[in-house]
Design a protein around this motif. Structure first.
Motif, PDB file in Angstrom:
ATOM      1  N   VAL A  12       0.815  -1.214   0.000  1.00 37.42           N
ATOM      2  CA  VAL A  12       0.000   0.000   0.000  1.00 37.42           C
ATOM      3  C   VAL A  12       0.852   1.268   0.000  1.00 37.42           C
ATOM      4  CG1 VAL A  12      -1.631   1.353   1.392  1.00 37.42           C
ATOM      5  CG2 VAL A  12      -2.064  -1.054   0.949  1.00 37.42           C
ATOM      6  N   LEU A  15       2.175   1.908  -3.545  1.00 34.87           N
ATOM      7  CA  LEU A  15       1.042   2.027  -4.464  1.00 34.87           C
ATOM      8  C   LEU A  15       0.272   3.322  -4.221  1.00 34.87           C
ATOM      9  CD1 LEU A  15      -0.708   0.777  -6.702  1.00 34.87           C
ATOM     10  CD2 LEU A  15      -2.020  -0.366  -4.903  1.00 34.87           C
ATOM     11  N   TYR A  16      -0.063   3.598  -2.976  1.00 34.93           N
ATOM     12  CA  TYR A  16      -0.799   4.814  -2.630  1.00 34.93           C
ATOM     13  C   TYR A  16       0.043   6.056  -2.950  1.00 34.93           C
ATOM     14  CZ  TYR A  16      -4.163   7.555   0.192  1.00 34.93           C
ATOM     15  OH  TYR A  16      -5.108   8.443   0.625  1.00 34.93           O
ATOM     16  N   THR A  17       1.357   5.970  -2.686  1.00 40.74           N
ATOM     17  CA  THR A  17       2.248   7.086  -2.995  1.00 40.74           C
ATOM     18  C   THR A  17       2.285   7.326  -4.500  1.00 40.74           C
ATOM     19  OG1 THR A  17       3.564   6.602  -1.029  1.00 40.74           O
ATOM     20  CG2 THR A  17       4.603   7.968  -2.727  1.00 40.74           C
ATOM     21  N   TYR A  18       2.385   6.259  -5.274  1.00 41.82           N
ATOM     22  CA  TYR A  18       2.393   6.394  -6.733  1.00 41.82           C
ATOM     23  C   TYR A  18       1.084   7.002  -7.233  1.00 41.82           C
ATOM     24  CZ  TYR A  18       2.194   5.240 -11.657  1.00 41.82           C
ATOM     25  OH  TYR A  18       2.042   5.330 -13.006  1.00 41.82           O
ATOM     26  N   LEU A  19      -0.033   6.465  -6.748  1.00 47.32           N
ATOM     27  CA  LEU A  19      -1.334   6.968  -7.203  1.00 47.32           C
ATOM     28  C   LEU A  19      -1.519   8.441  -6.857  1.00 47.32           C
ATOM     29  CD1 LEU A  19      -3.617   3.909  -6.365  1.00 47.32           C
ATOM     30  CD2 LEU A  19      -2.854   4.678  -8.630  1.00 47.32           C
ATOM     31  N   PHE A  20      -1.085   8.834  -5.659  1.00 50.72           N
ATOM     32  CA  PHE A  20      -1.217  10.247  -5.294  1.00 50.72           C
ATOM     33  C   PHE A  20      -0.191  11.095  -6.046  1.00 50.72           C
ATOM     34  CE2 PHE A  20      -0.229  14.043  -2.938  1.00 50.72           C
ATOM     35  CZ  PHE A  20      -1.491  14.601  -2.842  1.00 50.72           C
ATOM     36  N   ASN A  23      -0.971  12.287  -9.692  1.00 56.20           N
ATOM     37  CA  ASN A  23      -2.124  13.135 -10.018  1.00 56.20           C
ATOM     38  C   ASN A  23      -1.682  14.271 -10.945  1.00 56.20           C
ATOM     39  OD1 ASN A  23      -4.531  12.139  -8.692  1.00 56.20           O
ATOM     40  ND2 ASN A  23      -3.454  12.535  -6.778  1.00 56.20           N
ATOM     41  N   ARG A  43      -6.843  14.676   0.273  1.00 61.49           N
ATOM     42  CA  ARG A  43      -6.204  13.405  -0.112  1.00 61.49           C
ATOM     43  C   ARG A  43      -4.742  13.383   0.308  1.00 61.49           C
ATOM     44  NH1 ARG A  43      -8.539  12.279  -6.074  1.00 61.49           N
ATOM     45  NH2 ARG A  43      -6.454  12.994  -6.555  1.00 61.49           N
ATOM     46  N   TRP A  47      -3.201  10.681   2.731  1.00 60.32           N
ATOM     47  CA  TRP A  47      -2.016   9.921   2.308  1.00 60.32           C
ATOM     48  C   TRP A  47      -0.943   9.957   3.396  1.00 60.32           C
ATOM     49  CZ3 TRP A  47       2.897  11.965   1.881  1.00 60.32           C
ATOM     50  CH2 TRP A  47       3.869  11.062   1.473  1.00 60.32           C
ATOM     51  N   VAL A  50      -2.062   7.942   6.615  1.00 63.03           N
ATOM     52  CA  VAL A  50      -2.098   6.498   6.345  1.00 63.03           C
ATOM     53  C   VAL A  50      -0.682   5.955   6.151  1.00 63.03           C
ATOM     54  CG1 VAL A  50      -2.803   4.751   4.644  1.00 63.03           C
ATOM     55  CG2 VAL A  50      -4.445   6.460   5.436  1.00 63.03           C
ATOM     56  N   THR A  51       0.118   6.633   5.360  1.00 58.90           N
ATOM     57  CA  THR A  51       1.493   6.189   5.117  1.00 58.90           C
ATOM     58  C   THR A  51       2.298   6.187   6.414  1.00 58.90           C
ATOM     59  OG1 THR A  51       1.436   6.956   2.836  1.00 58.90           O
ATOM     60  CG2 THR A  51       3.611   6.687   3.819  1.00 58.90           C
TER      61      THR A  51
END
Length: 186
Positions: A12, A15-20, A23, A43, A47, A50-51
């Motif tokens: 996560v 993945l979450y870092t890449y998705l954010f 943008n 967001r 991020w 959560v991270t």
């Protein structure tokens, strides 16, 4: 569920870092530049929280599983989470230069406290096996120097941040695999 959490964290986080971070173009924008645009602000905060939680939980769990009780390393790990949360909460906008500077300071303190906590853990591992300590130290150095190198090579872009979080997740996953055979000895 104990086996799922570590896997979840190391998947996560990048993945979450890449998705954010994608943008907008990471070649032109840092995570903070993206996160301080009004449409991405919430967001960005989510991020960071959560991270920070996933990193802290994953690493703290690894410390406990390996009976690593160094108080300074544990405090630094907790402070790294606090610094990351402060980084995403404090705005980094040009018309508020003091806050922008404070934001940058919190980001640097996040990285330094996290890396230092992990370094202390690696030194502890050297008491059990010098080889694993050397390999993990070398890999942590790649995370640090790779991020700094990309910062100086490409400037203040999201690329060095993406590299940091991706390589950190890989480092944590590999370190956990390397430590698996030593579970009975730690």
């Amino acid at each position: 569920i104990c086996g799922i959490w570590p896997f979840f964290a190391v998947v996560v986080i990048p993945l979450y870092t890449y998705l954010f971070g994608t943008n907008e173009s990471p070649f032109n924008y840092t995570l903070s530049m993206i996160g301080n645009q009004m449409e991405y602000r919430l967001r960005f905060i989510i991020w960071g929280v959560v991270t920070g939680f996933l990193l802290t939980f994953y690493i703290a769990r690894m410390y406990v599983m390996k009976s690593f009780s160094h108080p300074r390393a544990h405090r630094l790990l907790l402070w790294s989470h606090i610094f990351l949360v402060l980084t995403v909460i404090i705005p980094a906008v040009d018309h508020l230069p003091f806050l922008k500077g404070l934001h940058a300071l919190m980001a640097v303190l996040f990285g330094l406290s996290l890396i230092t906590s992990l370094y202390l853990f690696i030194r502890f591992l050297g008491e059990i096996d010098e080889h694993i300590s050397f390999r993990s130290g070398r890999m942590l150095l790649i995370v640090l120097l790779g991020s700094i190198g990309l910062f100086f090579l490409l400037g203040n872009t999201g690329i060095f941040e993406l590299f940091f979080f991706f390589s950190l997740a890989v480092f944590l996953a590999v370190l956990r695999i390397w430590l698996k055979p030593y579970e009975d000895r730690l």
